[in-house]
Design a protein around this motif. Sequence first.
Motif, PDB file in Angstrom:
ATOM      1  N   LEU A   1      31.878  24.969  47.937  1.00  0.00           N
ATOM      2  CA  LEU A   1      33.329  24.858  48.023  1.00  0.00           C
ATOM      3  C   LEU A   1      33.996  25.752  46.982  1.00  0.00           C
ATOM      4  CD1 LEU A   1      35.716  23.445  49.381  1.00  0.00           C
ATOM      5  CD2 LEU A   1      35.533  21.624  47.680  1.00  0.00           C
ATOM      6  N   ARG A   2      33.440  25.741  45.780  1.00  0.00           N
ATOM      7  CA  ARG A   2      33.992  26.575  44.710  1.00  0.00           C
ATOM      8  C   ARG A   2      33.862  28.061  45.068  1.00  0.00           C
ATOM      9  NH1 ARG A   2      31.753  24.159  40.969  1.00  0.00           N
ATOM     10  NH2 ARG A   2      33.484  22.967  40.090  1.00  0.00           N
ATOM     11  N   LYS A   3      32.735  28.418  45.654  1.00  0.00           N
ATOM     12  CA  LYS A   3      32.538  29.811  46.061  1.00  0.00           C
ATOM     13  C   LYS A   3      33.555  30.216  47.112  1.00  0.00           C
ATOM     14  CE  LYS A   3      29.089  32.974  48.008  1.00  0.00           C
ATOM     15  NZ  LYS A   3      27.694  33.118  48.500  1.00  0.00           N
ATOM     16  N   CYS A   4      33.818  29.325  48.050  1.00  0.00           N
ATOM     17  CA  CYS A   4      34.805  29.590  49.100  1.00  0.00           C
ATOM     18  C   CYS A   4      36.193  29.766  48.497  1.00  0.00           C
ATOM     19  CB  CYS A   4      34.792  28.455  50.109  1.00  0.00           C
ATOM     20  SG  CYS A   4      35.999  28.628  51.453  1.00  0.00           S
ATOM     21  N   PHE A   5      36.552  28.868  47.581  1.00  0.00           N
ATOM     22  CA  PHE A   5      37.849  28.950  46.923  1.00  0.00           C
ATOM     23  C   PHE A   5      37.969  30.237  46.115  1.00  0.00           C
ATOM     24  CE2 PHE A   5      38.569  24.045  46.640  1.00  0.00           C
ATOM     25  CZ  PHE A   5      38.815  24.022  47.994  1.00  0.00           C
ATOM     26  N   HIS A   6      36.894  30.575  45.442  1.00  0.00           N
ATOM     27  CA  HIS A   6      36.873  31.785  44.610  1.00  0.00           C
ATOM     28  C   HIS A   6      37.165  33.019  45.452  1.00  0.00           C
ATOM     29  CE1 HIS A   6      35.530  34.211  41.130  1.00  0.00           C
ATOM     30  NE2 HIS A   6      34.979  35.002  42.032  1.00  0.00           N
ATOM     31  N   GLU A   7      36.515  33.116  46.585  1.00  0.00           N
ATOM     32  CA  GLU A   7      36.706  34.262  47.469  1.00  0.00           C
ATOM     33  C   GLU A   7      38.121  34.287  48.022  1.00  0.00           C
ATOM     34  OE1 GLU A   7      33.601  33.713  50.299  1.00  0.00           O
ATOM     35  OE2 GLU A   7      32.030  34.542  48.991  1.00  0.00           O
ATOM     36  N   GLU A   8      38.651  33.122  48.373  1.00  0.00           N
ATOM     37  CA  GLU A   8      40.003  33.056  48.911  1.00  0.00           C
ATOM     38  C   GLU A   8      41.029  33.435  47.844  1.00  0.00           C
ATOM     39  OE1 GLU A   8      43.030  32.626  51.639  1.00  0.00           O
ATOM     40  OE2 GLU A   8      40.856  32.752  51.930  1.00  0.00           O
TER      41      GLU A   8
ATOM     42  N   LEU B   1      61.853  29.560  44.604  1.00  0.00           N
ATOM     43  CA  LEU B   1      61.213  28.277  44.303  1.00  0.00           C
ATOM     44  C   LEU B   1      60.702  28.260  42.868  1.00  0.00           C
ATOM     45  CD1 LEU B   1      58.899  27.362  47.341  1.00  0.00           C
ATOM     46  CD2 LEU B   1      60.731  25.934  46.402  1.00  0.00           C
ATOM     47  N   ILE B   2      61.013  27.191  42.145  1.00  0.00           N
ATOM     48  CA  ILE B   2      60.429  26.989  40.821  1.00  0.00           C
ATOM     49  C   ILE B   2      59.353  25.917  40.964  1.00  0.00           C
ATOM     50  CG2 ILE B   2      60.852  26.377  38.419  1.00  0.00           C
ATOM     51  CD1 ILE B   2      63.707  27.297  38.735  1.00  0.00           C
ATOM     52  N   VAL B   3      58.174  26.226  40.483  1.00  0.00           N
ATOM     53  CA  VAL B   3      56.995  25.380  40.696  1.00  0.00           C
ATOM     54  C   VAL B   3      56.536  24.771  39.375  1.00  0.00           C
ATOM     55  CG1 VAL B   3      54.618  25.337  41.567  1.00  0.00           C
ATOM     56  CG2 VAL B   3      56.313  26.876  42.608  1.00  0.00           C
ATOM     57  N   ASP B   4      56.196  23.494  39.408  1.00  0.00           N
ATOM     58  CA  ASP B   4      55.635  22.835  38.225  1.00  0.00           C
ATOM     59  C   ASP B   4      54.171  23.253  38.095  1.00  0.00           C
ATOM     60  OD1 ASP B   4      55.129  21.169  36.070  1.00  0.00           O
ATOM     61  OD2 ASP B   4      54.773  19.414  37.304  1.00  0.00           O
ATOM     62  N   GLY B   5      53.943  24.350  37.423  1.00  0.00           N
ATOM     63  CA  GLY B   5      52.592  24.878  37.265  1.00  0.00           C
ATOM     64  C   GLY B   5      52.655  26.350  36.917  1.00  0.00           C
ATOM     65  N   ASN B   6      51.506  26.976  36.872  1.00  0.00           N
ATOM     66  CA  ASN B   6      51.422  28.389  36.481  1.00  0.00           C
ATOM     67  C   ASN B   6      51.404  29.318  37.679  1.00  0.00           C
ATOM     68  OD1 ASN B   6      51.125  28.339  33.482  1.00  0.00           O
ATOM     69  ND2 ASN B   6      49.366  27.065  33.980  1.00  0.00           N
ATOM     70  N   GLY B   7      51.843  30.545  37.418  1.00  0.00           N
ATOM     71  CA  GLY B   7      51.757  31.590  38.422  1.00  0.00           C
ATOM     72  C   GLY B   7      50.564  32.472  38.115  1.00  0.00           C
ATOM     73  N   ILE B   8      50.841  33.687  37.627  1.00  0.00           N
ATOM     74  CA  ILE B   8      49.733  34.609  37.336  1.00  0.00           C
ATOM     75  C   ILE B   8      49.002  34.248  36.051  1.00  0.00           C
ATOM     76  CG2 ILE B   8      50.829  36.487  38.603  1.00  0.00           C
ATOM     77  CD1 ILE B   8      51.567  37.706  35.839  1.00  0.00           C
ATOM     78  N   LEU B   9      49.550  33.322  35.263  1.00  0.00           N
ATOM     79  CA  LEU B   9      48.843  32.859  34.057  1.00  0.00           C
ATOM     80  C   LEU B   9      47.706  31.947  34.501  1.00  0.00           C
ATOM     81  CD1 LEU B   9      48.703  32.772  30.955  1.00  0.00           C
ATOM     82  CD2 LEU B   9      50.185  30.756  31.032  1.00  0.00           C
ATOM     83  N   HIS B  10      46.605  32.572  34.852  1.00  0.00           N
ATOM     84  CA  HIS B  10      45.488  31.883  35.505  1.00  0.00           C
ATOM     85  C   HIS B  10      44.268  32.789  35.364  1.00  0.00           C
ATOM     86  CE1 HIS B  10      43.009  30.835  39.064  1.00  0.00           C
ATOM     87  NE2 HIS B  10      43.486  29.610  38.888  1.00  0.00           N
ATOM     88  N   PRO B  11      43.071  32.228  35.253  1.00  0.00           N
ATOM     89  CA  PRO B  11      41.871  33.059  35.068  1.00  0.00           C
ATOM     90  C   PRO B  11      41.696  34.176  36.091  1.00  0.00           C
ATOM     91  CG  PRO B  11      41.331  30.764  34.703  1.00  0.00           C
ATOM     92  CD  PRO B  11      42.739  30.783  35.222  1.00  0.00           C
ATOM     93  N   ARG B  12      42.145  33.933  37.313  1.00  0.00           N
ATOM     94  CA  ARG B  12      42.045  34.966  38.336  1.00  0.00           C
ATOM     95  C   ARG B  12      43.419  35.468  38.768  1.00  0.00           C
ATOM     96  NH1 ARG B  12      38.277  31.649  38.301  1.00  0.00           N
ATOM     97  NH2 ARG B  12      39.449  30.013  39.369  1.00  0.00           N
ATOM     98  N   GLY B  13      44.443  35.147  37.989  1.00  0.00           N
ATOM     99  CA  GLY B  13      45.774  35.681  38.234  1.00  0.00           C
ATOM    100  C   GLY B  13      46.492  35.101  39.424  1.00  0.00           C
ATOM    101  N   VAL B  14      46.047  33.931  39.888  1.00  0.00           N
ATOM    102  CA  VAL B  14      46.690  33.338  41.067  1.00  0.00           C
ATOM    103  C   VAL B  14      46.687  31.816  40.946  1.00  0.00           C
ATOM    104  CG1 VAL B  14      44.555  33.519  42.413  1.00  0.00           C
ATOM    105  CG2 VAL B  14      46.741  33.278  43.605  1.00  0.00           C
TER     106      VAL B  14
END
Length: 294
Positions: free
Chosen positions: A30-37, A145-158
């Motif tokens: 599942l993690r691999k699938c998410f990673h690729e997506e 839209l303002i989202v409660d969470g991060n945008g590109i501030l993320h290990p994979r930028g998403v």
Amino acid sequence: MQEQPPDETSSHAVPSGEDEWMRHDGHDELRKCFHEEQNKLRSKVVEEDAELWLLEGDEPKVDGVSLRLVGGVDLSFVKGDDVNACAALVVLEYPSLKVVYEDYQMVQLTVPYLAGYLAFREVPFLLQSLENLRSSQPMLMPQILIVDGNGILHPRGVGLASHLGVLCSIPTIGVAKTFLHVDGMTKNDINEQCKPHLLKAHDWHPLQGASGRIWGAALRSTNDSTNPIFVTVGSGICLSTALRVVCACIRHRIPEPVRWADLNSREYLRQWVASGQAEVESSMGKTANCSPQP
């Protein structure tokens, strides 16, 4: 909901490297699938303005688009329950910041929480909330839209805001109350770097990682709020515009669209728990009838 920050001693939200998704905890595939997506979604993130946004006080411009409707989204969970949650969408008129639409839906999250992949649990329900609005009152669709969470501030930028922005094709801004460690940046480092620059309301300082990349900005919301919030590009907007929009929507520490989504989704959950699950389930799919809390 935001990604939970790692231990203070870690400089990354997850281990670095292309094999970071390999944890051998029963969710490898599942993690691999998410990673690729996520890698596919990252290529579609746009860090530029989709429109030339005009805010209150701006001079008219030929190609300018006046901002009229700003949305906020959030998911709130029943205490001690990581499955039952309330998905909230609130739309505010700008510049009055009056709530003109609100929708709260009880949802069940069956996708397991995997660090770095929070969006795969939450985004489907937020997309459904937006689709419900588009179908019922398209004239109230938010322009941003303002989202409660991060945008590109993320290990994979998403992160959550970027993931949602790409899929819903609405410019998104990530606003987080806690700092997610990315690119060598830690909470302590950021606090030391930013504190001298955040002296009054709307002061901000860039979040620059070890790579030299600017990931977002630490923003002091009000004069009374000493703890910064972290503003990041989701998609379809640039950082300077994201900061302008967030500042224009601030009356308290958290910008109003997200603040209302958070407060009222929690109130909806309290009603859900108090009234009993069966009774609430019978009315799922309807806009919640709960007034904004002060």
